[in-house]
Write a protein that holds these residues in place. Structure first.
Motif, short mmCIF file in Angstrom:
data_model
loop_
_atom_site.label_atom_id
_atom_site.label_comp_id
_atom_site.label_asym_id
_atom_site.label_seq_id
_atom_site.Cartn_x
_atom_site.Cartn_y
_atom_site.Cartn_z
N VAL A 271 3.48 -1.31 -4.29
CA VAL A 271 2.08 -0.94 -4.08
C VAL A 271 1.33 -2.12 -3.47
N ASN A 272 0.35 -1.82 -2.62
CA ASN A 272 -0.55 -2.82 -2.06
C ASN A 272 -1.92 -2.68 -2.72
N ILE A 273 -2.55 -3.81 -3.00
CA ILE A 273 -3.85 -3.82 -3.68
C ILE A 273 -4.80 -4.74 -2.92
N GLU A 274 -5.91 -4.20 -2.45
CA GLU A 274 -6.90 -4.99 -1.72
C GLU A 274 -8.01 -5.45 -2.65
N PHE B 243 -6.53 7.25 -2.37
CA PHE B 243 -5.83 6.23 -3.16
C PHE B 243 -4.50 5.83 -2.55
N ASP B 244 -4.36 5.99 -1.23
CA ASP B 244 -3.11 5.56 -0.60
C ASP B 244 -2.95 4.04 -0.70
N ARG B 245 -4.08 3.33 -0.67
CA ARG B 245 -4.06 1.89 -0.94
C ARG B 245 -5.17 1.58 -1.92
N ILE B 246 -4.85 0.84 -2.98
CA ILE B 246 -5.82 0.56 -4.03
C ILE B 246 -6.72 -0.59 -3.63
N LYS C 51 -9.39 6.69 -12.03
CA LYS C 51 -9.62 5.92 -10.81
C LYS C 51 -10.14 6.88 -9.75
N ASN C 52 -11.41 6.72 -9.40
CA ASN C 52 -12.10 7.64 -8.48
C ASN C 52 -12.39 6.89 -7.18
N TYR C 53 -11.67 7.24 -6.11
CA TYR C 53 -11.72 6.46 -4.87
C TYR C 53 -12.48 7.19 -3.77
N GLY D 125 -5.23 -1.37 -13.33
CA GLY D 125 -4.96 -0.32 -14.30
C GLY D 125 -3.56 0.22 -14.19
N LEU D 126 -2.62 -0.63 -13.73
CA LEU D 126 -1.24 -0.20 -13.55
C LEU D 126 -0.33 -0.67 -14.68
#
Length: 332
Positions: free
Chosen positions: A311-314, A126-129, A120-122, A252-253
């Motif tokens: 975790v938070n996911i946007e 990657f504090d918030r996905i 996962k390349n952000y 991908g969790l």
């Protein structure tokens, strides 16, 4: 009508070939590689970029920088965890995708055992996905149907493959599954899709970007918000476990493989970081639940349990330019 653009996706995919090449080079340099095929892996990376005319852009990209910054630390941590062992790094993204697996590359050990990694390349860390929704249709389709490939799905009753854009076939399956209420949401997406194509794809006024740039920005905001609201109403009709499992898989969790996050000058890997591994276990626990709300022109999914937020996911919802014009580098 998803987020991002094709060229950006190509650059992200190139980063997967790039990290495999770099890791193999480090393995050879440290005399722990089984195979000295660095030149071959480098050629694979270069060929991928040249075939898509992205080499210069990749070399200037944050995705390359993210890898370059952390690669030495990652390989040192790996050598410390597996002393006196030999291994190769192998790009398996295409092979695993065909098998509906999530891994992007593997570590292949001398004894035949392997460890699969999802990269996962952000851009912004990657504090918030943040996930790409794909098209609005496909985002919703993926909660109801098993993917058979890009834009295609399996009929859950016959296992036949159908095109997600086949509206009549799709609606008949939705009705048969007992989700009649979702047909109104799909019809809304269909109408927006038709409107956007008529004006921006086939309309003479939209031939040049300068003619429609302001309207495009407004449409992205307005339609993105409406789409997010419609998705919320659709999700309210779907069992929460189905939503949770899909979001976990999208992010991908699901911990079917180790996860390597890179971005903002640092990396996090479930193979080395027990705290992160514990987060993955909490996410996949039967105790965890998913909550969701609109978040601007998108959605915010929150996975939580009795301990609190995990975790938070946007998931942004906007229109997709996808190379339609030669554009200034402006985000909407």
């Amino acid at each position: 009508m998803g987020a991002g653009c094709t060229k950006d996706h190509f650059i992200q995919d190139a980063a997967e070939a790039y990290i495999v090449y770099l890791l193999q080079a480090h393995a050879v340099e440290n005399k722990v590689a089984i195979t000295d095929d660095v030149a071959e892996k480098h050629n694979t990376f270069i060929q991928y970029c040249e075939d898509r005319d992205i080499l210069d852009e990749f070399n200037k990209s944050i995705y390359k920088e993210n890898i370059d910054v952390v690669i030495d630390k990652f390989i040192l941590d790996l050598l410390a965890k597996y002393p006196n062992r030999k291994f190769d790094f192998v790009d398996v993204e295409r092979e695993f995708r065909d098998k509906k697996l999530k891994g992007d590359f593997i570590i292949q050990f001398e004894d035949g055992s392997l460890i699969s990694f999802s990269l996962k390349n952000y851009k912004k860390g990657f504090d918030r996905i943040q996930l790409c929704s794909g098209t609005w249709h496909s985002f919703l389709n993926n909660f109801l149907f098993e993917s058979a490939g890009v834009g295609t799905f399996f009929n859950p009753f016959t296992q036949e493959v159908f095109q997600g854009c086949n509206r009549e076939y799709r609606d008949s399956l939705i009705e048969k599954l007992g989700y009649d209420a979702l047909k109104e949401v799909y019809t809304f997406f269909d109408s927006i899709n038709d409107t956007i194509k008529k004006f921006y794809t086939y309309g003479e006024q939209a031939r040049y970007w300068k003619n429609v740039s302001a309207q495009w920005k407004g449409d992205c905001a307005a339609y993105g918000l409406k789409a997010a609201e419609k998705i919320i109403s659709a999700l309210d009709s779907i069992p929460k476990d189905m939503i949770k499992n899909r979001i976990i898989k999208m992010a991908g969790l699901n911990y079917d493989e180790e996860i390597l996050l890179v971005g903002n000058g640092k990396y996090l890997c479930s193979l080395f970081n027990q705290k992160y591994a514990q987060i993955l276990k909490r996410v996949n626990s039967t105790e965890s639940v998913v909550e969701y709300i609109t978040n601007g022109k998108g959605l915010l999914f929150t996975l939580c349990d009795s301990v609190g937020v995990i975790v938070n996911i946007e998931v942004p919802f906007t229109l997709q330019k996808n190379g339609a014009w030669h554009l200034p580098k402006t985000k909407y």
